[in-house]
Design a protein around this motif. Structure first.
Motif, PDB file in Angstrom:
ATOM      1  N   ASN A 179      48.316  -7.250   2.157  1.00 47.09           N
ATOM      2  CA  ASN A 179      49.299  -8.201   2.678  1.00 47.09           C
ATOM      3  C   ASN A 179      50.471  -7.477   3.328  1.00 47.09           C
ATOM      4  N   ASN A 229      55.338 -10.358   0.482  1.00 50.05           N
ATOM      5  CA  ASN A 229      56.102 -11.119  -0.515  1.00 50.05           C
ATOM      6  C   ASN A 229      57.549 -10.653  -0.482  1.00 50.05           C
ATOM      7  N   ASP A 272      61.250 -10.876  -1.948  1.00 46.39           N
ATOM      8  CA  ASP A 272      61.861 -11.223  -3.228  1.00 46.39           C
ATOM      9  C   ASP A 272      63.292 -11.708  -3.020  1.00 46.39           C
ATOM     10  N   LYS A 303      60.122 -15.997  -4.702  1.00 47.27           N
ATOM     11  CA  LYS A 303      59.594 -15.173  -3.627  1.00 47.27           C
ATOM     12  C   LYS A 303      59.056 -16.052  -2.503  1.00 47.27           C
ATOM     13  N   ASN A 334      55.904 -15.853   0.378  1.00 51.89           N
ATOM     14  CA  ASN A 334      54.701 -15.147   0.783  1.00 51.89           C
ATOM     15  C   ASN A 334      54.454 -15.364   2.271  1.00 51.89           C
ATOM     16  N   SER A 354      57.338 -19.325  -3.971  1.00 51.48           N
ATOM     17  CA  SER A 354      56.738 -19.317  -5.307  1.00 51.48           C
ATOM     18  C   SER A 354      57.818 -19.041  -6.341  1.00 51.48           C
TER      19      SER A 354
END
Length: 595
Positions: free
Chosen positions: A160, A230, A232, A238, A240, A265
């Motif tokens: 990712n 991701n 933070d 977070k 994505n 998330s």
């Protein structure tokens, strides 16, 4: 879940800025410390004749070692997007160029020389064979060098991450001057010019075969791989940014586009509310557009932030007297004259607990904002007497035209001015609604504590869209809120003889509103994270944000801040600064390490 909540388009100027920011400094500092590889030059056999002697040279080898460059200062020249690659257009060719420079080598020459001396009489010549082994310092010069770096921009689904892969890197030195050591045996042969050319060509080849790929790969991969899928925002929140349906694109080999998921998330649980959008891709900025990139951020992504913030408990508040500018606002005695039921608790403190019942929900609609600019405009459009009455509306936000006109009427403003006022303050906006419980607890030592419970429906209008950096160094689209209304409804109480069911409308503005507004602003300052390579930040003075139907449109420039790079990469990056040479007094360009 098919979702594409954030989309990007990067134009030619953005690609050039990114390439130049990274390579202008690293090319000077990192590449100038490269060492040319050793090289062996095989010299064809040759002869040398003089008065009374004849020499034959064979097995002649020149070993060049311990090479180093002098005055080698490559700089970024250009980047060109090609039409090849998979997908087509993902290839970029970086060009670095250096002016005149030199190299220093240890020159070791070994050979066999057979020499015969003729005394001039009839006696046979005296001959011998030797195997000399001599070492000199060798300083060839070069007119310049061009370094070509083919790269590919790719997305790695397994990790990712986005990265530039350097597929190769080649140098082409030009204008080589051999400067063969004066005591070398090569200088004694009859066709020194030919040998000089051979030595020059061989040396230029060695210089050109320097490994440029490794250091350039390190800097490009190190920075781009810091675009983590991701981002933070702290407290378990977070975003994505895996690829969405549109994926990674290179339209007509004139820019880069990215369709990303943009899913919020909390503690590993992804937001799945509402209808996931598939945003369109923005237009790639034109070559003459000063903005480097265009970005769309969906309202769904903003709702994902609200959901994560809600689940993290960051909107749950407990307010005590000491938390307020006026502590008396949370003391029972303050309200005893209005509601005698409070008299039974004397000077007991009150605690306010604010608990959202669900995550705030944001939707796009028409709003009416009395901003500073709108008020200035209305001052020129309204009679002075009417404008005087309107001053109390400064800073207000409305999500309902009916509520706005009701307030105008109550203020004594004639309806003939409504259209003028509404046209000046009307705009497309985002309205956030939420349901909360507002509970008042009496701190009288009883168990359970006497309480009052109210339901509260809150409406806010999103304002002050901006780009910035969060406390976790994430690049983010930030915003503020202007409260557009609070509807407080009595639900229940355990306080004996309590009768003022509208008490919540009195207490909320003084005991709850300011604290909850601060919590909402805190969410806005986290904002929706936008993935950008570390070291690059939005240039706030050259960014434009606007609210569209279902998304927010952003056009922005960037600035390069090496201090924000990961420590593992920062040591590779240098920026160029001009400083005066203390000995000569002349201005020179220096590469300064990122701090």
């Amino acid at each position: 879940m098919t979702v594409q909540g954030v989309t990007f388009a990067i134009g030619k100027k953005g690609i050039e800025f990114f390439s130049q920011s990274l390579l202008s400094g690293v090319a000077v500092k990192k590449l100038q410390n490269l060492t040319p590889p050793p090289n062996t030059i095989n010299i064809p056999d040759f002869t040398q004749a003089g008065f009374g002697y004849f020499s034959s040279y064979s097995q002649f080898k020149i070993a060049l070692s311990n090479g180093r460059l002098n005055g080698f200062n490559p700089t970024y020249s250009s980047v060109t997007q090609g039409t090849g690659g998979t997908p087509a257009g993902n290839q970029f060719q970086l060009i670095l160029s250096a002016g005149a420079f030199s190299a220093t080598y240890d020159w070791r020459e070994t050979y066999k020389v057979y020499t015969c001396f003729n005394s001039g009489d009839m006696a046979p010549p005296a001959c011998d064979t030797r195997y000399p082994d001599n070492t000199f310092s060798y300083n060839p010069g070069f007119g310049g060098m061009t370094v070509t770096v083919p790269t590919e921009f790719v997305y790695n689904a397994a990790t990712n991450t986005y990265s530039f892969n350097v597929t190769a890197a080649t140098g082409a030195a030009s204008g080589a001057t051999a400067n063969i050591p004066g005591k070398s045996a090569v200088n004694g042969q009859t066709s020194a010019g030919c040998f000089s050319t051979k030595v020059s060509d061989a040396t230029a080849s060695a210089i050109s075969n320097i490994d440029f790929k490794t250091p350039i790969s390190q800097i490009l991969s190190g920075v781009l791989k810091s675009i983590d899928g991701n981002t933070d925002l702290g407290n378990g929140i977070k975003f994505n940014y895996a690829l969405g349906p549109a994926g990674l694109g290179f339209p007509n080999a004139k820019g880069v586009t990215v369709g990303a998921t943009g899913v919020a998330s909390y503690n590993g649980q992804a937001y799945a509310g509402g209808t996931p959008p598939v945003l369109p891709i923005p237009a790639v900025p034109a070559d003459d557009d000063d903005h480097f990139m265009n970005i769309y951020v969906s309202d769904w992504a903003i709702n994902g932030l609200s959901w994560a913030y809600f689940n993290a408990g960051l909107l749950n508040l407990t307010v005590r007297p000491a938390d307020l500018p006026n502590p008396a606002a949370l003391k029972a005695a303050t309200y005893a004259a209005y509601e005698p039921a409070f008299g039974q608790y004397g000077m007991a403190a009150l605690t306010a607990k604010i608990t959202p019942l669900a995550a705030p929900v944001t939707a796009f609609q028409q709003v009416w904002l009395f901003t500073t600019d709108a008020m200035k405009l209305l001052e020129t459009q309204l009679p002075a007497s009417v404008y005087q009455l309107l001053l109390g509306f400064s800073g207000n936000a409305y999500a309902s035209q009916t509520k706005l006109e009701a307030d105008l009427t109550e203020t004594g403003i004639d309806s003939q001015y409504f259209t003028t006022i509404e046209n000046a303050v009307r705009q497309k906006g985002k309205v956030t609604t939420q349901s909360m419980q507002f509970e008042i607890l009496v701190e009288n030592g009883a168990t359970p504590r006497p309480n009052l419970i109210f339901d509260l429906q809150r409406t806010d209008v999103m304002t002050d869209l901006s780009l910035g950096t969060t406390s976790t160094n994430a690049q983010s689209m930030m915003f503020s809120f202007a409260n557009a209304g609070n509807a407080v409804t009595f639900k229940s109480t355990t306080i004996p003889r309590f009768s003022k069911q509208n008490f919540g409308t009195i207490l909320w503005p003084v005991a709850g509103e300011s604290s909850y507004a601060a919590a909402m602003q805190g969410m806005g300052q986290r904002g929706v994270a936008i993935p950008i390579a570390q070291g690059f930040s939005f240039l706030l003075t050259n960014s434009t944000l606007s609210i569209q139907d279902g998304y927010i449109s952003i056009s922005s420039q960037l600035e390069f801040k090496p201090a924000q790079l990961p420590m593992a990469v920062r040591g590779l990056v240098h920026t160029l600064v001009q400083k005066r040479d203390e000995e000569t007094g002349e201005m020179r360009v220096y590469a300064i390490a990122a701090e």
